[in-house]
Design an enzyme around this catalytic site. Structure first.
Site, PDB file in Angstrom:
ATOM      1  N   HIS A 112     -30.830  29.226  27.642  1.00 31.66           N
ATOM      2  CA  HIS A 112     -30.945  27.765  27.516  1.00 31.66           C
ATOM      3  C   HIS A 112     -29.583  27.108  27.702  1.00 31.66           C
ATOM      4  O   HIS A 112     -28.756  27.108  26.785  1.00 31.66           O
ATOM      5  CB  HIS A 112     -31.562  27.402  26.150  1.00 31.66           C
ATOM      6  CG  HIS A 112     -31.790  25.935  25.987  1.00 31.66           C
ATOM      7  ND1 HIS A 112     -31.510  25.239  24.833  1.00 31.66           N
ATOM      8  CD2 HIS A 112     -32.272  25.014  26.857  1.00 31.66           C
ATOM      9  CE1 HIS A 112     -31.805  23.968  25.006  1.00 31.66           C
ATOM     10  NE2 HIS A 112     -32.266  23.809  26.226  1.00 31.66           N
ATOM     11  N   ASN A 127     -31.294  22.059  19.365  1.00 33.22           N
ATOM     12  CA  ASN A 127     -32.302  21.000  19.343  1.00 33.22           C
ATOM     13  C   ASN A 127     -33.049  20.950  18.012  1.00 33.22           C
ATOM     14  O   ASN A 127     -33.461  19.874  17.568  1.00 33.22           O
ATOM     15  CB  ASN A 127     -33.279  21.141  20.510  1.00 33.22           C
ATOM     16  CG  ASN A 127     -32.642  20.692  21.819  1.00 33.22           C
ATOM     17  OD1 ASN A 127     -31.635  19.994  21.809  1.00 33.22           O
ATOM     18  ND2 ASN A 127     -33.223  21.088  22.926  1.00 33.22           N
ATOM     19  N   GLU A 187     -27.700  29.132  24.818  1.00 38.41           N
ATOM     20  CA  GLU A 187     -28.451  29.875  23.803  1.00 38.41           C
ATOM     21  C   GLU A 187     -29.199  31.010  24.514  1.00 38.41           C
ATOM     22  O   GLU A 187     -29.963  30.749  25.456  1.00 38.41           O
ATOM     23  CB  GLU A 187     -29.439  28.945  23.090  1.00 38.41           C
ATOM     24  CG  GLU A 187     -28.746  27.875  22.261  1.00 38.41           C
ATOM     25  CD  GLU A 187     -29.678  26.788  21.750  1.00 38.41           C
ATOM     26  OE1 GLU A 187     -29.364  26.186  20.713  1.00 38.41           O
ATOM     27  OE2 GLU A 187     -30.719  26.517  22.382  1.00 38.41           O
ATOM     28  N   SER A 213     -36.482  24.353  27.393  1.00 38.64           N
ATOM     29  CA  SER A 213     -35.893  23.739  26.196  1.00 38.64           C
ATOM     30  C   SER A 213     -36.839  23.837  25.019  1.00 38.64           C
ATOM     31  O   SER A 213     -36.402  23.958  23.882  1.00 38.64           O
ATOM     32  CB  SER A 213     -35.641  22.249  26.426  1.00 38.64           C
ATOM     33  OG  SER A 213     -34.829  22.038  27.518  1.00 38.64           O
TER      34      SER A 213
HETATM   35  N1  LIG Z   1     -32.554  18.133  31.891  1.00 40.84           N
HETATM   36  C1  LIG Z   1     -32.091  18.635  30.749  1.00 40.84           C
HETATM   37  O1  LIG Z   1     -31.362  17.982  29.986  1.00 40.84           O
HETATM   38  C2  LIG Z   1     -32.411  20.054  30.380  1.00 40.84           C
HETATM   39  C3  LIG Z   1     -31.557  20.742  29.498  1.00 40.84           C
HETATM   40  C4  LIG Z   1     -31.838  22.082  29.194  1.00 40.84           C
HETATM   41  C5  LIG Z   1     -32.950  22.693  29.743  1.00 40.84           C
HETATM   42  N2  LIG Z   1     -33.781  21.992  30.579  1.00 40.84           N
HETATM   43  C6  LIG Z   1     -34.942  22.686  31.141  1.00 40.84           C
HETATM   44  O2  LIG Z   1     -34.640  23.093  32.469  1.00 40.84           O
HETATM   45  C7  LIG Z   1     -35.834  23.090  33.255  1.00 40.84           C
HETATM   46  C8  LIG Z   1     -35.630  22.217  34.469  1.00 40.84           C
HETATM   47  O3  LIG Z   1     -35.308  20.914  34.059  1.00 40.84           O
HETATM   48  P1  LIG Z   1     -34.615  19.845  35.042  1.00 40.84           P
HETATM   49  O4  LIG Z   1     -34.201  18.714  34.191  1.00 40.84           O
HETATM   50  O5  LIG Z   1     -33.625  20.531  35.901  1.00 40.84           O
HETATM   51  O6  LIG Z   1     -35.875  19.426  35.942  1.00 40.84           O
HETATM   52  P2  LIG Z   1     -35.861  18.780  37.402  1.00 40.84           P
HETATM   53  O7  LIG Z   1     -37.159  18.073  37.525  1.00 40.84           O
HETATM   54  O8  LIG Z   1     -34.586  18.044  37.671  1.00 40.84           O
HETATM   55  O9  LIG Z   1     -35.871  20.061  38.376  1.00 40.84           O
HETATM   56  C9  LIG Z   1     -36.952  20.935  38.522  1.00 40.84           C
HETATM   57  C10 LIG Z   1     -36.914  21.446  39.968  1.00 40.84           C
HETATM   58  O10 LIG Z   1     -37.787  22.570  40.089  1.00 40.84           O
HETATM   59  C11 LIG Z   1     -38.408  22.509  41.356  1.00 40.84           C
HETATM   60  N3  LIG Z   1     -39.599  23.340  41.281  1.00 40.84           N
HETATM   61  C12 LIG Z   1     -40.775  23.084  40.662  1.00 40.84           C
HETATM   62  N4  LIG Z   1     -41.595  24.160  40.781  1.00 40.84           N
HETATM   63  C13 LIG Z   1     -40.926  25.099  41.480  1.00 40.84           C
HETATM   64  C14 LIG Z   1     -41.213  26.425  41.911  1.00 40.84           C
HETATM   65  N5  LIG Z   1     -42.379  27.007  41.626  1.00 40.84           N
HETATM   66  N6  LIG Z   1     -40.256  27.098  42.604  1.00 40.84           N
HETATM   67  C15 LIG Z   1     -39.071  26.533  42.863  1.00 40.84           C
HETATM   68  N7  LIG Z   1     -38.735  25.285  42.473  1.00 40.84           N
HETATM   69  C16 LIG Z   1     -39.644  24.589  41.788  1.00 40.84           C
HETATM   70  C17 LIG Z   1     -38.650  21.025  41.599  1.00 40.84           C
HETATM   71  O11 LIG Z   1     -38.796  20.760  42.991  1.00 40.84           O
HETATM   72  C18 LIG Z   1     -37.375  20.411  40.994  1.00 40.84           C
HETATM   73  O12 LIG Z   1     -36.364  20.248  41.967  1.00 40.84           O
HETATM   74  C19 LIG Z   1     -36.964  22.648  32.319  1.00 40.84           C
HETATM   75  O13 LIG Z   1     -37.579  23.767  31.774  1.00 40.84           O
HETATM   76  C20 LIG Z   1     -36.202  21.862  31.258  1.00 40.84           C
HETATM   77  O14 LIG Z   1     -36.867  21.809  30.022  1.00 40.84           O
HETATM   78  C21 LIG Z   1     -33.518  20.693  30.929  1.00 40.84           C
END
Ligand SMILES: NC(=O)c1ccc[n+]([C@@H]2O[C@H](COP(=O)([O-])OP(=O)(O)OC[C@H]3O[C@@H](n4cnc5c(N)ncnc54)[C@H](O)[C@@H]3O)[C@@H](O)[C@H]2O)c1
Length: 282
Positions: A140, A190, A152, A119
């Site tokens: 994204h 954003n 995006e 993000s």
């Molecule tokens: N939550 C949101 O609203 C949102 C929206 C858009 C983008 N994002 C982006 O998406 C990404 C993930 O966010 P999220 O909210 O899903 O996080 P989250 O913490 O829910 O999930 C991350 C997952 O990745 C796993 N993980 C960590 N390292 C790993 C690896 N090396 N190999 C495999 N799995 C691994 C963890 O065990 C966890 O289950 C981030 O970059 C975040 O900025 C989040």
């Protein structure tokens, strides 16, 4: 490039949603998590959401079963070797993402496109951890990925036209709307929404209105589908503060900095809907 097999790395909130979208769209998906248990939990969650769709009459049982069968989970990065596209959705930190992309470069075919769902980090900086930055783009998605139509597609400094076009085509196959853009802090949504929501929170104190009154003003006066306080509660106050801090660090515009009221709420554990209390009680 034609994509039939997609890897998703990280099956948390976003990755599981992206994997669901991909299997529903007919792609074979390999989801990689750090433990078998996390992979199985994510697969069970996806199965549950698809069962709900059957119950609501949005899918047949056969379609649901076929979609579930297209998902495989693993802890082994080598299982992604045959993927045409890999979408990364791990923790939002630069070093782990750079390490993962360096490993993906060694593991995946040379023509595979590698995408990050970051993000707030720079896609260009993530791509610079590899020696083949041309095949790296941002994809994204918005939360929750199965429901939000926008993706995006972020062109980093060295992304190839082919990689961007492949990502745009896959987004269309997902039935979603792609907006291609360049790699700038906050990308499009954003960059606009975060300072706007910060302004809304500052107005609460300046105009001395309640969250209910501000939400009523913006839904009835500006046609917003949801009031700003309701929206920040839904996004998560911790997530919003973190994104604000990241944008402020990069752009140094005062409106990007999280308002003290939101920082105090975050510090007190008032995180919005997910903690049961934010601007509203749930
Ligand atoms: N939550 C949101 O609203 C949102 C929206 C858009 C983008 N994002 C982006 O998406 C990404 C993930 O966010 P999220 O909210 O899903 O996080 P989250 O913490 O829910 O999930 C991350 C997952 O990745 C796993 N993980 C960590 N390292 C790993 C690896 N090396 N190999 C495999 N799995 C691994 C963890 O065990 C966890 O289950 C981030 O970059 C975040 O900025 C989040």
């Amino acid at each position: 490039m034609e994509v039939t097999r997609i890897g998703v790395v990280g099956l948390g909130a976003m990755g599981a949603g992206i994997a669901q979208v991909a299997v529903e769209a007919g792609f074979a998906v390999v989801g990689r998590e750090v433990t078998d248990e996390l992979g199985e939990t994510a697969a069970a969650r996806i199965g549950h959401f698809l069962t709900r769709k059957v119950e609501k009459g949005q899918r047949t049982q056969d379609e649901r079963d076929a979609a579930v069968a297209r998902l495989e989970t693993t802890t082994d990065l080598a299982a992604l070797a045959d993927c045409d596209l890999v979408i990364e959705a791990i923790v939002e930190e630069l070093d782990p993402k750079r390490a993962l992309f360096a490993a993906l470069e060694r593991t995946c075919r040379a023509d595979a496109v590698l995408a990050t769902n970051t993000s707030a980090l720079s896609v260009t900086e993530i791509a610079a951890a590899t020696s083949s930055p041309g095949r790296i783009v941002g994809m994204h998605f918005f939360n929750p990925a199965p429901l939000m139509p926008l993706v995006e597609v972020v062109r980093a400094e060295l992304s190839s036209d082919d990689a961007v076009e492949t990502a745009v085509a896959v987004v269309a196959q997902f039935g979603k709307v792609a907006v291609p853009c360049h790699d700038t802090p906050g990308f499009v949504v954003n960059r606009v929404l975060i300072p706007l929501l910060n302004d809304c929170v500052r107005v609460l104190d300046e105009a001395r209105v309640t969250p209910e009154a501000l939400d009523a003003a913006m839904t009835n006066g500006a046609g917003w589908p949801m009031g700003p306080c309701t929206l920040v509660d839904l996004v998560g106050i911790d997530v919003h503060v973190h994104a604000s801090e990241a944008l402020y660090e990069k752009l140094r515009e005062p409106r990007m900095a999280p308002p003290p009221r939101l920082v105090a709420m975050r510090n007190a554990g008032l995180l919005g809907r997910k903690s049961g209390r934010g601007f509203y009680a749930y």
